[in-house]
Design a protein around this motif. Structure first.
Motif, PDB file in Angstrom:
ATOM      1  N   ALA A  55       0.824  -1.209   0.000  1.00  0.00           N
ATOM      2  CA  ALA A  55       0.000   0.000   0.000  1.00  0.00           C
ATOM      3  C   ALA A  55       0.859   1.260   0.000  1.00  0.00           C
ATOM      4  O   ALA A  55       0.424   2.302  -0.508  1.00  0.00           O
ATOM      5  CB  ALA A  55      -0.934  -0.006   1.197  1.00  0.00           C
ATOM      6  N   SER A  56       2.055   1.172   0.523  1.00  0.00           N
ATOM      7  CA  SER A  56       2.933   2.349   0.516  1.00  0.00           C
ATOM      8  C   SER A  56       3.251   2.785  -0.909  1.00  0.00           C
ATOM      9  O   SER A  56       3.385   3.991  -1.188  1.00  0.00           O
ATOM     10  CB  SER A  56       4.231   2.056   1.281  1.00  0.00           C
ATOM     11  N   VAL A  58       1.153   2.408  -3.448  1.00  0.00           N
ATOM     12  CA  VAL A  58      -0.082   3.053  -3.907  1.00  0.00           C
ATOM     13  C   VAL A  58      -0.091   4.508  -3.449  1.00  0.00           C
ATOM     14  O   VAL A  58      -0.458   5.414  -4.213  1.00  0.00           O
ATOM     15  CB  VAL A  58      -1.317   2.306  -3.376  1.00  0.00           C
ATOM     16  N   ARG A  59       0.332   4.747  -2.221  1.00  0.00           N
ATOM     17  CA  ARG A  59       0.376   6.119  -1.701  1.00  0.00           C
ATOM     18  C   ARG A  59       1.386   6.979  -2.464  1.00  0.00           C
ATOM     19  O   ARG A  59       1.127   8.145  -2.754  1.00  0.00           O
ATOM     20  CB  ARG A  59       0.709   6.121  -0.206  1.00  0.00           C
ATOM     21  N   THR A  67      -3.914   8.007  -9.758  1.00  0.00           N
ATOM     22  CA  THR A  67      -4.910   7.553  -8.785  1.00  0.00           C
ATOM     23  C   THR A  67      -5.807   6.443  -9.316  1.00  0.00           C
ATOM     24  O   THR A  67      -6.794   6.092  -8.683  1.00  0.00           O
ATOM     25  CB  THR A  67      -5.781   8.737  -8.326  1.00  0.00           C
ATOM     26  N   LYS A  80      -5.673  -3.806   0.873  1.00  0.00           N
ATOM     27  CA  LYS A  80      -4.942  -2.653   0.343  1.00  0.00           C
ATOM     28  C   LYS A  80      -5.883  -1.474   0.125  1.00  0.00           C
ATOM     29  O   LYS A  80      -5.557  -0.322   0.448  1.00  0.00           O
ATOM     30  CB  LYS A  80      -4.249  -3.045  -0.967  1.00  0.00           C
ATOM     31  N   GLU A  83      -6.661   0.013   3.467  1.00  0.00           N
ATOM     32  CA  GLU A  83      -5.535   0.778   4.007  1.00  0.00           C
ATOM     33  C   GLU A  83      -5.399   2.138   3.326  1.00  0.00           C
ATOM     34  O   GLU A  83      -4.872   3.085   3.917  1.00  0.00           O
ATOM     35  CB  GLU A  83      -4.253  -0.041   3.834  1.00  0.00           C
ATOM     36  N   CYS A  84      -5.885   2.239   2.092  1.00  0.00           N
ATOM     37  CA  CYS A  84      -5.771   3.485   1.324  1.00  0.00           C
ATOM     38  C   CYS A  84      -7.118   4.188   1.176  1.00  0.00           C
ATOM     39  O   CYS A  84      -7.300   5.003   0.264  1.00  0.00           O
ATOM     40  CB  CYS A  84      -5.188   3.190  -0.057  1.00  0.00           C
ATOM     41  N   ASP A  86      -8.431   6.562   2.602  1.00  0.00           N
ATOM     42  CA  ASP A  86      -8.426   8.022   2.734  1.00  0.00           C
ATOM     43  C   ASP A  86      -7.981   8.724   1.447  1.00  0.00           C
ATOM     44  O   ASP A  86      -8.057   9.953   1.364  1.00  0.00           O
ATOM     45  CB  ASP A  86      -7.487   8.437   3.864  1.00  0.00           C
ATOM     46  N   LEU A  87      -7.555   7.951   0.453  1.00  0.00           N
ATOM     47  CA  LEU A  87      -7.057   8.535  -0.796  1.00  0.00           C
ATOM     48  C   LEU A  87      -8.154   8.563  -1.858  1.00  0.00           C
ATOM     49  O   LEU A  87      -9.005   7.672  -1.897  1.00  0.00           O
ATOM     50  CB  LEU A  87      -5.867   7.725  -1.320  1.00  0.00           C
ATOM     51  N   LEU A  89      -8.948   7.423  -4.778  1.00  0.00           N
ATOM     52  CA  LEU A  89      -8.528   6.439  -5.764  1.00  0.00           C
ATOM     53  C   LEU A  89      -9.718   5.828  -6.496  1.00  0.00           C
ATOM     54  O   LEU A  89     -10.814   5.732  -5.950  1.00  0.00           O
ATOM     55  CB  LEU A  89      -7.745   5.311  -5.080  1.00  0.00           C
ATOM     56  N   TRP A  91     -10.506   2.171  -8.004  1.00  0.00           N
ATOM     57  CA  TRP A  91      -9.991   0.804  -7.956  1.00  0.00           C
ATOM     58  C   TRP A  91     -10.553  -0.021  -9.115  1.00  0.00           C
ATOM     59  O   TRP A  91     -11.764  -0.092  -9.305  1.00  0.00           O
ATOM     60  CB  TRP A  91     -10.347   0.140  -6.627  1.00  0.00           C
TER      61      TRP A  91
END
Length: 243
Positions: A55-56, A58-59, A67, A80, A83-84, A86-87, A89, A91
């Motif tokens: 996930a890091s 992805v950030r 995105t 994942k 975990e993300c 808040d972004l 994105l 998917w």
């Protein structure tokens, strides 16, 4: 790559620089292919396929302005995405999908690229209705008759497209395909372009053509692809995620 600070992992600033360099190279390839095909790069959507990466990454991609995120397996994608969360994105689920995973995938995916049978249409529709979400779905077209890779035969596409368009909670987006292994991708992508043209006669808004990966994005762009699914060229070879 590993996450959690193991000695073999690059520092976040090093990894960001690595991904930024790769992203620049991919965007350069896209620009050159669009110039050769007489197309505007703004017509293309670049999807970062982040399978096996943490996930890091992805950030870091999101911080670089990318995105649109693609995943192949629910077991990896679901945590994942959480975990993300808040972004901002989008998917994309791009792998083969079992009907018993439809409810899970419908909880986080915005676009499902791999709809290749009527049972899956029904399962995704039920899952979308339960979750109160709308899923954009693409019909996956088989270009090489390799059943283990998924995909509907071109002759089956119209009926599947009609089923998606009529299903509650689903929106028909267009088509997806994977080029045959070990063969020139250009003829396959030309066949896909013909299937897409026929689809748009009855579904003019189904304009997505998801085709092209790290090794064949130029040929896909030449044949009208609108969405590119790029993993290795952006993030490197597959690496195990260590949590």
């Amino acid at each position: 790559m590993t996450s959690g600070g193991t000695s073999g992992a690059p520092r976040p600033d090093e990894r960001r620089a690595e991904i930024a360099e790769s992203l620049g190279e991919v965007r350069g390839r896209i620009a050159a292919a669009c110039a050769a095909a007489g197309r505007d790069p703004a017509e293309l959507t670049l999807i970062a396929v982040t399978k096996t990466f943490p996930a890091s990454d992805v950030r870091l991609l999101a911080g670089l302005g990318l995105t649109e995120v693609g995943e192949n397996r629910d077991q990896e994608a679901r945590p994942k995405a959480a975990e993300c969360a808040d972004l901002p994105l989008t998917w994309h689920f791009v792998g083969r999908l079992q009907t018993n995973k439809a409810r899970a995938v419908a909880s986080y995916a915005d676009v499902v690229h791999s709809v290749d049978r009527s049972r899956l249409v029904t399962a995704l529709s039920d899952a979308a209705a339960r979750s109160g979400r709308t899923l954009r779905c693409l019909v996956q077209v088989s270009l090489d008759e390799a059943e283990h890779r998924g995909g509907a035969a071109p002759a089956e596409v119209p009926a599947l497209a009609d089923a998606i368009a009529a299903a509650e909670g689903l929106e028909l987006g267009g088509l997806m395909a994977v080029a045959p292994l070990g063969a020139d991708p250009l003829p396959a992508f030309e066949r896909l372009a013909a299937v897409a043209a026929r689809l748009r006669r009855n579904h003019p808004d189904a304009r997505i053509v998801s085709a092209g990966m790290s090794g064949d994005l130029e040929q896909a762009i030449a044949c009208g692809a609108t969405h590119l699914r790029i993993g290795t060229a952006l993030l490197g070879g597959r690496r195990a995620i260590v949590r």
